[in-house]
Design an enzyme around this catalytic site. Structure first.
Site, PDB file in Angstrom:
ATOM      1  N   ARG A   1     -32.334  -2.837  -1.766  1.00  0.00           N
ATOM      2  CA  ARG A   1     -31.347  -2.240  -0.854  1.00  0.00           C
ATOM      3  C   ARG A   1     -29.906  -2.371  -1.341  1.00  0.00           C
ATOM      4  O   ARG A   1     -28.975  -2.246  -0.569  1.00  0.00           O
ATOM      5  CB  ARG A   1     -31.488  -2.815   0.567  1.00  0.00           C
ATOM      6  CG  ARG A   1     -32.810  -2.453   1.234  1.00  0.00           C
ATOM      7  CD  ARG A   1     -32.733  -2.675   2.729  1.00  0.00           C
ATOM      8  NE  ARG A   1     -33.953  -2.205   3.370  1.00  0.00           N
ATOM      9  CZ  ARG A   1     -34.974  -2.977   3.715  1.00  0.00           C
ATOM     10  NH1 ARG A   1     -34.912  -4.282   3.467  1.00  0.00           N
ATOM     11  NH2 ARG A   1     -36.024  -2.475   4.311  1.00  0.00           N
TER      12      ARG A   1
ATOM     13  N   LYS B   1     -20.436   9.000  -7.615  1.00  0.00           N
ATOM     14  CA  LYS B   1     -21.674   9.784  -7.596  1.00  0.00           C
ATOM     15  C   LYS B   1     -22.668   9.173  -8.574  1.00  0.00           C
ATOM     16  O   LYS B   1     -22.372   8.992  -9.748  1.00  0.00           O
ATOM     17  CB  LYS B   1     -21.397  11.235  -7.999  1.00  0.00           C
ATOM     18  CG  LYS B   1     -20.703  12.066  -6.929  1.00  0.00           C
ATOM     19  CD  LYS B   1     -20.573  13.510  -7.404  1.00  0.00           C
ATOM     20  CE  LYS B   1     -19.972  14.404  -6.352  1.00  0.00           C
ATOM     21  NZ  LYS B   1     -19.883  15.805  -6.809  1.00  0.00           N
TER      22      LYS B   1
ATOM     23  N   GLU C   1     -14.502  18.533 -19.933  1.00  0.00           N
ATOM     24  CA  GLU C   1     -14.164  18.026 -18.595  1.00  0.00           C
ATOM     25  C   GLU C   1     -12.670  17.737 -18.456  1.00  0.00           C
ATOM     26  O   GLU C   1     -12.085  17.955 -17.394  1.00  0.00           O
ATOM     27  CB  GLU C   1     -14.979  16.771 -18.278  1.00  0.00           C
ATOM     28  CG  GLU C   1     -16.428  17.039 -17.892  1.00  0.00           C
ATOM     29  CD  GLU C   1     -16.580  17.669 -16.517  1.00  0.00           C
ATOM     30  OE1 GLU C   1     -15.601  17.712 -15.750  1.00  0.00           O
ATOM     31  OE2 GLU C   1     -17.688  18.131 -16.212  1.00  0.00           O
TER      32      GLU C   1
ATOM     33  N   LYS D   1      -8.731  12.801 -11.092  1.00  0.00           N
ATOM     34  CA  LYS D   1      -9.970  12.620 -10.335  1.00  0.00           C
ATOM     35  C   LYS D   1      -9.786  11.590  -9.219  1.00  0.00           C
ATOM     36  O   LYS D   1     -10.307  11.765  -8.111  1.00  0.00           O
ATOM     37  CB  LYS D   1     -11.118  12.207 -11.255  1.00  0.00           C
ATOM     38  CG  LYS D   1     -12.448  12.093 -10.513  1.00  0.00           C
ATOM     39  CD  LYS D   1     -13.641  12.325 -11.386  1.00  0.00           C
ATOM     40  CE  LYS D   1     -14.923  12.372 -10.547  1.00  0.00           C
ATOM     41  NZ  LYS D   1     -16.122  12.660 -11.354  1.00  0.00           N
TER      42      LYS D   1
ATOM     43  N   GLU E   1     -16.825  14.973  -0.543  1.00  0.00           N
ATOM     44  CA  GLU E   1     -16.838  16.341  -1.051  1.00  0.00           C
ATOM     45  C   GLU E   1     -17.019  17.376   0.056  1.00  0.00           C
ATOM     46  O   GLU E   1     -17.895  18.233   0.012  1.00  0.00           O
ATOM     47  CB  GLU E   1     -17.938  16.511  -2.114  1.00  0.00           C
ATOM     48  CG  GLU E   1     -17.725  17.723  -3.010  1.00  0.00           C
ATOM     49  CD  GLU E   1     -18.710  17.797  -4.165  1.00  0.00           C
ATOM     50  OE1 GLU E   1     -19.343  18.839  -4.305  1.00  0.00           O
ATOM     51  OE2 GLU E   1     -18.833  16.804  -4.907  1.00  0.00           O
TER      52      GLU E   1
ATOM     53  N   ARG F   1     -12.398  18.035  -3.014  1.00  0.00           N
ATOM     54  CA  ARG F   1     -13.205  17.535  -4.134  1.00  0.00           C
ATOM     55  C   ARG F   1     -14.104  18.618  -4.724  1.00  0.00           C
ATOM     56  O   ARG F   1     -14.518  18.530  -5.891  1.00  0.00           O
ATOM     57  CB  ARG F   1     -14.034  16.327  -3.681  1.00  0.00           C
ATOM     58  CG  ARG F   1     -14.783  15.655  -4.835  1.00  0.00           C
ATOM     59  CD  ARG F   1     -15.379  14.325  -4.441  1.00  0.00           C
ATOM     60  NE  ARG F   1     -16.081  13.730  -5.561  1.00  0.00           N
ATOM     61  CZ  ARG F   1     -16.578  12.506  -5.590  1.00  0.00           C
ATOM     62  NH1 ARG F   1     -16.437  11.714  -4.542  1.00  0.00           N
ATOM     63  NH2 ARG F   1     -17.211  12.045  -6.652  1.00  0.00           N
TER      64      ARG F   1
ATOM     65  N   ASN G   1     -15.834  21.005  -9.183  1.00  0.00           N
ATOM     66  CA  ASN G   1     -17.010  21.752  -9.625  1.00  0.00           C
ATOM     67  C   ASN G   1     -16.633  23.018 -10.394  1.00  0.00           C
ATOM     68  O   ASN G   1     -17.505  23.838 -10.706  1.00  0.00           O
ATOM     69  CB  ASN G   1     -17.882  22.140  -8.422  1.00  0.00           C
ATOM     70  CG  ASN G   1     -18.558  20.943  -7.789  1.00  0.00           C
ATOM     71  OD1 ASN G   1     -19.020  20.040  -8.488  1.00  0.00           O
ATOM     72  ND2 ASN G   1     -18.605  20.910  -6.467  1.00  0.00           N
TER      73      ASN G   1
ATOM     74  N   HIS H   1     -18.888  24.534 -13.051  1.00  0.00           N
ATOM     75  CA  HIS H   1     -20.166  23.829 -12.984  1.00  0.00           C
ATOM     76  C   HIS H   1     -21.301  24.643 -12.379  1.00  0.00           C
ATOM     77  O   HIS H   1     -22.466  24.345 -12.626  1.00  0.00           O
ATOM     78  CB  HIS H   1     -20.006  22.518 -12.204  1.00  0.00           C
ATOM     79  CG  HIS H   1     -19.330  21.440 -12.999  1.00  0.00           C
ATOM     80  ND1 HIS H   1     -18.064  21.594 -13.513  1.00  0.00           N
ATOM     81  CD2 HIS H   1     -19.736  20.193 -13.375  1.00  0.00           C
ATOM     82  CE1 HIS H   1     -17.724  20.485 -14.160  1.00  0.00           C
ATOM     83  NE2 HIS H   1     -18.716  19.628 -14.095  1.00  0.00           N
TER      84      HIS H   1
ATOM     85  N   HIS I   1     -24.085  24.200 -14.944  1.00  0.00           N
ATOM     86  CA  HIS I   1     -25.321  23.440 -14.736  1.00  0.00           C
ATOM     87  C   HIS I   1     -26.553  24.288 -15.022  1.00  0.00           C
ATOM     88  O   HIS I   1     -27.550  23.801 -15.567  1.00  0.00           O
ATOM     89  CB  HIS I   1     -25.381  22.899 -13.311  1.00  0.00           C
ATOM     90  CG  HIS I   1     -24.591  21.647 -13.120  1.00  0.00           C
ATOM     91  ND1 HIS I   1     -24.304  21.132 -11.874  1.00  0.00           N
ATOM     92  CD2 HIS I   1     -24.030  20.784 -14.009  1.00  0.00           C
ATOM     93  CE1 HIS I   1     -23.595  20.025 -12.014  1.00  0.00           C
ATOM     94  NE2 HIS I   1     -23.417  19.797 -13.294  1.00  0.00           N
TER      95      HIS I   1
ATOM     96  N   HIS J   1     -23.332  19.054 -21.734  1.00  0.00           N
ATOM     97  CA  HIS J   1     -22.690  19.275 -20.440  1.00  0.00           C
ATOM     98  C   HIS J   1     -21.326  19.940 -20.603  1.00  0.00           C
ATOM     99  O   HIS J   1     -21.033  20.949 -19.956  1.00  0.00           O
ATOM    100  CB  HIS J   1     -22.520  17.945 -19.697  1.00  0.00           C
ATOM    101  CG  HIS J   1     -21.828  18.086 -18.370  1.00  0.00           C
ATOM    102  ND1 HIS J   1     -22.450  18.604 -17.256  1.00  0.00           N
ATOM    103  CD2 HIS J   1     -20.558  17.795 -17.988  1.00  0.00           C
ATOM    104  CE1 HIS J   1     -21.601  18.631 -16.249  1.00  0.00           C
ATOM    105  NE2 HIS J   1     -20.431  18.140 -16.673  1.00  0.00           N
TER     106      HIS J   1
END
Length: 337
Positions: A104, A126, A168, A210, A220, A224, A228, A231, A235, A245
């Protein structure tokens, strides 16, 4: 050394990875890394209990999670154990995910060893794994206690991975910082040569962008989403080709900028600037992929809501705009590629 904080996570730019003991608790330390990083830094990683996972995006899955958990149990890890992910985005993503669910939740930190991880993948909380061909479909929000960004680690990267990281950084500049965009253009030779002082400055600037965006919109829901940019298509390309990437995102940014011009949002002059900087950093702007495969992937994109998707357009160099676009319109735009 520069320090930036994101939601309780301390980011150290210019700190040596070998100084990690300053940031570790008095507890069992288990380091998680991949075979590539271990090959270069075995002498350091072997100072700690460690778990070495396969290299590459394909290893970011349930099987690797199970492997890590089994090894943690063999090492008698408990709730006081502290995990350190040393590697690129795959390692930091999966380490953060395992740390969030093992017993946990246990404490964790990162040594980001790729440019992509230092400016993006290890930041913002993330953590996740892929599910079949769908990128980051399963994940959590949880911040590492620290991230060490040591530019010296980047010198063992293949040139292609360095260029991927700049994809990026260029994205950060395009959506939020015109001055950084200009700096990237003027200093591209030094940056591609990994000149330490110039590189550390750019890493710090990108992290600052960021940090600001994430602090304003942790889950998000609004601003935020601008992160993307490039992306949505990126992706889809990354998961159905051999593009890295950053390469896939570069194509996505080029196409999103082109669509922004078509919709009257972005000027032709700024679109030419986007093309120019991608070429300076030797990033692709074209791809060859079946459009049916692309659209099939996009229809399952996690940014989709109902029959629409949140798409990031470019307004000008340094400013982006998120708009809800009908999926039918997105598919038609893809077909015009």
């Amino acid at each position: 050394m520069r320090k930036i904080e994101i939601e309780g996570s301390k980011i150290y730019v210019g700190e040596s990875y070998q100084n990690i003991t300053k940031y570790l608790p008095d507890a069992q330390i288990i380091m998680i890394s991949d075979m590539n990083v271990y090959t270069h830094y075995k002498h350091f990683i072997d100072k700690y209990d460690n778990i070495i996972i396969p290299t590459g995006e394909k290893s970011k899955n349930w099987s690797t999670v199970a492997l890590i958990v089994e090894e943690l149990l063999k090492l008698k890890a408990d709730r006081n154990t502290f995990l350190v992910g040393m590697g690129g985005g795959v390692v930091t993503d999966i380490t953060g995910f395992v740390a969030s669910v093992f017993m946990r939740g246990v404490r964790f930190g990162f040594i980001a060893s790729s440019l992509l991880a230092q400016v993006d993948a290890s930041l913002g909380g993330k953590n996740g794994i892929n599910f079949h061909t769908f990128k980051n479909m399963i994940g959590v929000f949880n911040t590492p206690e620290f991230v060490i960004c040591d530019a010296e680690l980047l010198k063992t990267l293949p040139k292609r991975e360095v260029q991927s990281g700049f994809g990026e950084i260029i994205k950060h500049a395009l959506i939020k910082d015109h001055e950084l965009f200009v700096y990237l253009k003027e200093n591209y030779k030094l940056l591609l040569e990994l000149e330490n002082r110039t590189l550390e400055f750019v890493i710090w600037k990108a992290i600052g962008i960021k940090a600001l965006v994430v602090s304003n919109d942790w889950l998000e829901k609004g601003e935020r989403k601008q992160l993307n940019f490039g992306h949505t298509l990126g992706h889809a390309i990354e998961n159905n080709s051999d593009y890295t990437h950053g390469e896939a995102v570069a194509v996505g940014m080029y196409w999103a900028s082109k669509w922004s011009v078509e919709k009257g949002i972005l000027s032709e002059t700024d679109f030419a600037e986007v093309q120019h900087i991608l070429k300076l950093y030797r990033l692709p702007i074209n791809f060859s992929l079946d459009k049916y495969i692309l659209t099939s992937y996009l229809l399952k994109d996690k940014k989709k809501h109902g029959s629409a998707i949140d798409f990031v357009f470019l307004k000008e160099i340094g400013a982006a705009q998120v708009m809800s676009v009908p999926m039918e319109e997105l598919v038609r735009a893809i077909e015009r590629l």
